[in-house]
Design a protein around this motif. Structure first.
Motif, PDB file in Angstrom:
ATOM      1  N   ASP A 187      12.681  11.123   5.999  1.00  0.00           N
ATOM      2  CA  ASP A 187      13.985  11.234   4.919  1.00  0.00           C
ATOM      3  C   ASP A 187      12.644  12.495   3.817  1.00  0.00           C
ATOM      4  O   ASP A 187      13.330  12.686   2.188  1.00  0.00           O
ATOM      5  N   GLY A 188      11.808  13.262   4.123  1.00  0.00           N
ATOM      6  CA  GLY A 188      11.814  13.906   3.349  1.00  0.00           C
ATOM      7  C   GLY A 188      10.358  13.684   2.596  1.00  0.00           C
ATOM      8  O   GLY A 188       9.518  14.412   2.233  1.00  0.00           O
ATOM      9  N   GLU A 189      10.258  11.993   2.119  1.00  0.00           N
ATOM     10  CA  GLU A 189       9.136  12.004   1.329  1.00  0.00           C
ATOM     11  C   GLU A 189       8.380  11.512   2.246  1.00  0.00           C
ATOM     12  O   GLU A 189       8.318  10.494   3.211  1.00  0.00           O
ATOM     13  N   THR A 190       6.860  12.043   2.006  1.00  0.00           N
ATOM     14  CA  THR A 190       5.949  11.291   2.653  1.00  0.00           C
ATOM     15  C   THR A 190       4.830  10.204   2.020  1.00  0.00           C
ATOM     16  O   THR A 190       5.115  10.399   0.620  1.00  0.00           O
ATOM     17  N   TYR A 191       4.224   9.767   2.968  1.00  0.00           N
ATOM     18  CA  TYR A 191       3.697   8.188   2.369  1.00  0.00           C
ATOM     19  C   TYR A 191       2.915   8.153   3.228  1.00  0.00           C
ATOM     20  O   TYR A 191       2.513   8.097   3.640  1.00  0.00           O
ATOM     21  N   THR A 192       1.802   7.495   2.024  1.00  0.00           N
ATOM     22  CA  THR A 192       0.325   7.338   2.313  1.00  0.00           C
ATOM     23  C   THR A 192       0.020   5.568   1.999  1.00  0.00           C
ATOM     24  O   THR A 192       0.932   5.111   1.461  1.00  0.00           O
ATOM     25  N   TYR A 193      -0.288   4.734   3.550  1.00  0.00           N
ATOM     26  CA  TYR A 193      -0.313   3.262   3.572  1.00  0.00           C
ATOM     27  C   TYR A 193      -1.254   2.783   4.199  1.00  0.00           C
ATOM     28  O   TYR A 193      -2.053   4.087   5.279  1.00  0.00           O
ATOM     29  N   ILE A 194      -1.824   1.614   4.070  1.00  0.00           N
ATOM     30  CA  ILE A 194      -2.895   1.217   4.722  1.00  0.00           C
ATOM     31  C   ILE A 194      -2.175   0.894   6.143  1.00  0.00           C
ATOM     32  O   ILE A 194      -1.280   0.239   6.350  1.00  0.00           O
ATOM     33  N   ASP A 195      -3.150   1.256   7.121  1.00  0.00           N
ATOM     34  CA  ASP A 195      -2.919   0.956   8.984  1.00  0.00           C
ATOM     35  C   ASP A 195      -3.560  -0.897   8.732  1.00  0.00           C
ATOM     36  O   ASP A 195      -4.589  -0.306   9.037  1.00  0.00           O
ATOM     37  N   GLY A 196      -2.661  -1.658   8.933  1.00  0.00           N
ATOM     38  CA  GLY A 196      -3.237  -2.775   8.699  1.00  0.00           C
ATOM     39  C   GLY A 196      -3.639  -2.897  10.775  1.00  0.00           C
ATOM     40  O   GLY A 196      -5.058  -4.412  10.515  1.00  0.00           O
ATOM     41  N   ASP A 197      -3.500  -2.332  11.940  1.00  0.00           N
ATOM     42  CA  ASP A 197      -3.640  -2.470  12.707  1.00  0.00           C
ATOM     43  C   ASP A 197      -4.975  -2.163  13.043  1.00  0.00           C
ATOM     44  O   ASP A 197      -5.949  -2.904  13.074  1.00  0.00           O
ATOM     45  N   ALA A 198      -5.188  -1.042  12.142  1.00  0.00           N
ATOM     46  CA  ALA A 198      -6.600  -0.267  11.585  1.00  0.00           C
ATOM     47  C   ALA A 198      -7.653  -1.235  11.244  1.00  0.00           C
ATOM     48  O   ALA A 198      -9.398  -0.722  11.293  1.00  0.00           O
ATOM     49  N   TYR A 199      -7.008  -1.036  10.467  1.00  0.00           N
ATOM     50  CA  TYR A 199      -7.992  -2.225   9.311  1.00  0.00           C
ATOM     51  C   TYR A 199      -8.599  -3.502  10.554  1.00  0.00           C
ATOM     52  O   TYR A 199      -9.402  -3.729   9.291  1.00  0.00           O
ATOM     53  N   MET A 200      -7.649  -4.042  10.604  1.00  0.00           N
ATOM     54  CA  MET A 200      -8.161  -5.489  11.419  1.00  0.00           C
ATOM     55  C   MET A 200      -9.076  -4.794  12.641  1.00  0.00           C
ATOM     56  O   MET A 200     -10.220  -5.674  12.548  1.00  0.00           O
ATOM     57  N   SER A 237       0.671  -1.183   0.384  1.00  0.00           N
ATOM     58  CA  SER A 237      -0.229  -0.294  -0.168  1.00  0.00           C
ATOM     59  C   SER A 237       0.885   1.312   0.085  1.00  0.00           C
ATOM     60  O   SER A 237       0.512   2.184  -0.584  1.00  0.00           O
ATOM     61  N   SER A 238       2.169   1.228   0.367  1.00  0.00           N
ATOM     62  CA  SER A 238       2.910   2.059   0.710  1.00  0.00           C
ATOM     63  C   SER A 238       3.882   2.603  -1.158  1.00  0.00           C
ATOM     64  O   SER A 238       4.336   3.941  -1.067  1.00  0.00           O
ATOM     65  N   ASN A 239       3.766   2.053  -1.804  1.00  0.00           N
ATOM     66  CA  ASN A 239       3.714   1.827  -3.115  1.00  0.00           C
ATOM     67  C   ASN A 239       2.334   3.059  -4.670  1.00  0.00           C
ATOM     68  O   ASN A 239       2.798   2.442  -4.854  1.00  0.00           O
ATOM     69  N   LEU A 281     -11.034   2.836   0.684  1.00  0.00           N
ATOM     70  CA  LEU A 281     -11.067   2.422   1.364  1.00  0.00           C
ATOM     71  C   LEU A 281     -11.099   4.042   2.266  1.00  0.00           C
ATOM     72  O   LEU A 281     -11.258   4.895   2.527  1.00  0.00           O
ATOM     73  N   LYS A 282     -11.865   3.302   3.832  1.00  0.00           N
ATOM     74  CA  LYS A 282     -12.455   4.362   4.603  1.00  0.00           C
ATOM     75  C   LYS A 282     -11.158   5.214   5.453  1.00  0.00           C
ATOM     76  O   LYS A 282     -10.107   4.150   5.487  1.00  0.00           O
ATOM     77  N   LYS A 283     -11.597   6.696   5.633  1.00  0.00           N
ATOM     78  CA  LYS A 283      -9.797   6.790   5.810  1.00  0.00           C
ATOM     79  C   LYS A 283      -9.584   7.141   7.075  1.00  0.00           C
ATOM     80  O   LYS A 283      -8.430   7.170   7.285  1.00  0.00           O
ATOM     81  N   GLU A 284      -9.820   6.471   7.506  1.00  0.00           N
ATOM     82  CA  GLU A 284      -9.639   5.925   9.569  1.00  0.00           C
ATOM     83  C   GLU A 284      -8.815   4.914   9.617  1.00  0.00           C
ATOM     84  O   GLU A 284      -7.817   4.495  10.237  1.00  0.00           O
ATOM     85  N   VAL A 285      -8.625   3.811   7.786  1.00  0.00           N
ATOM     86  CA  VAL A 285      -7.518   3.242   7.729  1.00  0.00           C
ATOM     87  C   VAL A 285      -6.158   3.467   7.186  1.00  0.00           C
ATOM     88  O   VAL A 285      -5.839   2.802   6.837  1.00  0.00           O
ATOM     89  N   ILE A 286      -6.491   5.013   6.612  1.00  0.00           N
ATOM     90  CA  ILE A 286      -5.284   5.321   6.150  1.00  0.00           C
ATOM     91  C   ILE A 286      -4.731   5.783   7.186  1.00  0.00           C
ATOM     92  O   ILE A 286      -5.141   6.771   7.158  1.00  0.00           O
ATOM     93  N   LYS A 287      -3.135   6.064   6.480  1.00  0.00           N
ATOM     94  CA  LYS A 287      -2.498   6.902   7.621  1.00  0.00           C
ATOM     95  C   LYS A 287      -1.615   7.689   6.374  1.00  0.00           C
ATOM     96  O   LYS A 287      -1.188   6.798   5.401  1.00  0.00           O
ATOM     97  N   THR A 288      -0.509   8.114   7.041  1.00  0.00           N
ATOM     98  CA  THR A 288       0.507   8.942   6.466  1.00  0.00           C
ATOM     99  C   THR A 288       2.005   8.913   6.933  1.00  0.00           C
ATOM    100  O   THR A 288       1.201   9.427   8.581  1.00  0.00           O
ATOM    101  N   SER A 289       3.069   8.845   6.200  1.00  0.00           N
ATOM    102  CA  SER A 289       4.927   9.262   7.225  1.00  0.00           C
ATOM    103  C   SER A 289       4.853   9.620   6.558  1.00  0.00           C
ATOM    104  O   SER A 289       4.765   9.613   5.279  1.00  0.00           O
ATOM    105  N   THR A 290       6.197  10.767   6.925  1.00  0.00           N
ATOM    106  CA  THR A 290       7.284  10.928   6.403  1.00  0.00           C
ATOM    107  C   THR A 290       8.296  10.529   6.628  1.00  0.00           C
ATOM    108  O   THR A 290       8.612  10.243   7.789  1.00  0.00           O
TER     109      THR A 290
END
Length: 239
Positions: A215-228, A192-194, A204-213
């Motif tokens: 090395d200067g780049e922001t990644y969006t990914y599925i939070d597995g714990d929130a999904y489960m 999901s990060s790619n 997906l619902k917004k509560e299971v999607i997370k972002t992190s930064t």
């Protein structure tokens, strides 16, 4: 211990369970043996520990035939079902051990399946609404037959399916899902990060999607714990 469908099942010692399962699990026999080996030491847990944790079930429970439930929290260390398993709502791992286990000799039909930190071994076919599994890449989810589901997601699990995998949505976030009979999926997310953020947001619902930064780049990914957790609460993580 809270009374439940599992707490009313008989307890087995590990030697008894290993003797019974020998030669019965077909294509997933090795996985069943490994799942039981992980229960080594349960028979020797000190009675003082058991007395101090009355709500914990450090045992192997055995169902001699089919098991049917509306919802099924798997609270014991290992649950063995000799027949078929049918759960109308949600089935989820809720044991107090590091490596729990579910071994089903027949088929499984379940609305929502959440396997977290658990060896899951299904000798027959799996039919489900939604399935999600994660063991931090330590354990396995093994099916001897076919898998048919609305969605199947792994967030850190080795998945071995000897039959065909047929799903509407397939999420393989950390590993390659080994479907030896082939796989059929309408939507596939590999890592999901790619995956483009707008694609995740449209699915997906917004509560299971997370972002992190990093090395200067922001990644969006599925939070597995929130999904489960969403599935465990018997709701869908999808829009």
């Amino acid at each position: 211990m809270t009374d439940s469908i599992i707490s009313r099942l008989p307890k087995w010692r590990l030697e008894e369970a290993e003797k019974w399962i020998a030669g019965k699990a077909g294509l997933v026999q090795d996985n069943a043996d490994i799942a039981l080996e992980a229960q080594d030491g349960l028979d020797d847990i000190d009675e003082r520990v058991l007395a101090s944790e009355p709500d914990s079930d450090y045992s192997i429970r055995f169902c001699a035939g089919d098991l049917v439930a509306d919802d099924l929290p798997i609270t014991c260390a290992c649950l063995i079902v000799a027949g078929n398993l049918r759960v109308k709502g949600v089935m989820y791992s809720d044991m107090m051990v590091e490596e729990g286990a579910l071994i089903v000799l027949g088929d499984v039909e379940v609305g929502r399946c959440v396997s977290r930190g658990m060896h899951t071994v299904i000798c027959g076919n799996l039919r489900a609404g939604h399935v999600a599994t994660n063991s931090l890449n330590d354990l396995a989810f093994s099916v001897g037959g076919n898998v048919e589901a609305e969605s199947f997601a792994e967030f850190g699990e080795y998945v071995e399916i000897h039959g065909k995998l047929k799903v509407d949505k397939l999420i393989s976030d950390a590993n390659t899902i080994d479907a030896r009979g082939g796989r059929e999926a309408r939507i596939v997310i590999e890592s999901s990060s790619n995956t483009p953020a707008d694609q995740l947001a449209a699915l997906l619902k917004k509560e299971v999607i997370k972002t992190s930064t990093f090395d200067g780049e922001t990644y969006t990914y599925i939070d597995g714990d929130a999904y489960m957790d969403c599935l465990r609460q018997n709701t869908s993580p999808f829009l």
